[in-house]
Enzyme design. Structure first.
Site, PDB file in Angstrom:
ATOM      1  CD  GLU A 166       9.021 -54.774  -9.395  1.00 34.06           C
ATOM      2  OE1 GLU A 166       8.604 -54.118  -8.409  1.00 34.06           O
ATOM      3  OE2 GLU A 166       8.775 -55.585  -9.780  1.00 34.06           O
TER       4      GLU A 166
ATOM      5  CG  HIS B 171       5.671 -53.321 -10.905  1.00 33.78           C
ATOM      6  ND1 HIS B 171       5.947 -54.129  -9.766  1.00 33.78           N
ATOM      7  CD2 HIS B 171       4.396 -53.610 -11.396  1.00 33.78           C
ATOM      8  CE1 HIS B 171       4.741 -54.688  -9.528  1.00 33.78           C
ATOM      9  NE2 HIS B 171       3.863 -54.474 -10.375  1.00 33.78           N
TER      10      HIS B 171
END
Ligand SMILES: NC(=O)c1ccc[n+]([C@@H]2O[C@H](COP(=O)([O-])OP(=O)(O)OC[C@H]3O[C@@H](n4cnc5c(N)ncnc54)[C@H](O)[C@@H]3O)[C@@H](O)[C@H]2O)c1
Ligand SMILES: O=C(O)CC[C@@H](O)C(=O)O
Length: 312
Positions: free
Chosen positions: A261, A279
């Site tokens: 990420e 997220h």
């Protein structure tokens, strides 16, 4: 005597860190790179993190004064809990703080995969009115497979039962009371994939769950499966998922979490039928407040000598 230093490594609500600053020397290194973190941590007695900061052996070795790592959230996969225990550092998380928010996002993603809300909206904004292009499917009567019937999985199961979905689950540690509360039926992982129209992932990322949904498991999938992952990247093999989507074996996927990420080189980015969010499962005002408050409380407890709540 100087106040103990509390290092805030990931963003937390400002009013909560301001409360701590009344009693401790609060220092911020949010957005810092690894070298900056390693430079800041040696003086710290407490470290406050969310999911972005990796607290591993190297960080712990660099932090001889550290007494507590407080994680403002659920997953502890970014903290080496065993290494912290060896170093005598308490690790505390906030296990109930954001589970409702994650469950609600999950239900939203399940709906968004069944009804193409996002492309339909983009089309109308682009000046089109193409009603026939956006046919979906009803959830009622569909089967949802809940992988991991823990705190989030249970909330998702109850909410999707209210959509008249049939609920299956696979969880080696499933409790009878969780099955009773959700009306879910426990099955093997293979049966979960073979029977589900929707698979939703709610297991933690551990050595045993890494790659749990890979090429073999996706080969079992009921044709047209729609997959949702709001748990952790790395549990679902992104390359195997991309291949199954490209071959039309899966109808869609919605992912809030990625192996890396931001997922700049994920094979899933840009694929049709893939919804990607950054997220944000815990990204509500209420969840952030609760998680931050629990983490701050853990710091205060340890630094003032009270009994800490153990990580869950
Ligand atoms: N997207 C987000 O922002 C966000 C926010 C909170 C939590 N999460 C993730 O969600 C995960 C689940 O949270 P939770 O609070 O429900 O955790 P939990 O511990 O309450 O539940 C996890 C469940 O997974 C089960 N499980 C473990 N290994 C399994 C396996 N191999 N197969 C099937 N089931 C297995 C456990 O028995 C347990 O019931 C967290 O670990 C975290 O990574 C993500
Ligand atoms: O840092 C965040 O807000 C994400 C937290 C979430 O993934 C969790 O495990 O609680």
């Amino acid at each position: 005597m100087p106040s103990p230093i509390v290092l805030v490594a990931d963003p937390l609500p400002a009013h909560l860190t301001a409360e701590l600053a009344a009693d401790f020397d609060v220092r911020h290194c949010t957005g810092a790179d690894r070298a900056q973190l390693l430079a800041a941590v040696p003086e710290a007695s407490a470290l406050l993190v969310r999911s972005a900061t990796r607290v591993d052996q190297e960080v712990l070795d660099a932090a001889p004064r550290l007494r507590v790592v407080a994680r403002a959230g659920v997953g502890l996969d970014n903290v080496d809990v065993a290494a912290a225990a060896r170093a005598g550092v308490v690790v505390a998380n906030a296990p109930y703080s954001n589970v409702v928010s994650v469950a609600e996002l999950t239900v939203g993603l399940v709906v968004a995969l069944a009804r193409p809300v996002l492309p339909a909206s983009a089309s109308v904004h682009a000046g089109h009115w193409r009603r026939a292009d956006f046919q979906g499917v009803e959830l009622a009567g569909n089967t949802v497979g809940v992988l991991g019937l823990g705190k989030v999985g249970e909330l998702v199961a109850v909410r999707l039962r209210a959509f008249d979905m049939r609920v299956l689950t696979h969880d080696p540690h499933v409790r009878d009371d969780a099955l009773e509360r959700t009306g879910a039926q426990a099955v093997s992982l293979e049966e979960l994939l073979r029977q589900s129209d929707v698979l939703t992932v709610h297991v933690p990322l551990t050595d045993t769950t890494r790659g749990l949904i890979g090429e073999r498991e996706l080969s079992w999938a009921k044709p047209g499966l729609r997959l949702v992952n709001t748990a952790r990247g790395g549990i679902v093999d992104e390359f195997a998922l991309a291949q199954a989507l490209k071959e039309g074996r899966l109808a869609g996927a919605a992912l809030d979490v990625f192996e890396f990420e931001p997922p700049l080189s994920s094979p899933l980015l840009g694929l049709p039928g893939v919804i990607a969010t950054p997220h944000i499962g815990a990204g509500t005002a209420q969840a952030q407040e609760r998680a931050g408050r629990e983490a701050v409380r853990a710091v205060r407890q340890v630094l003032t000598g009270g009994a800490p709540d153990p990580a869950a």
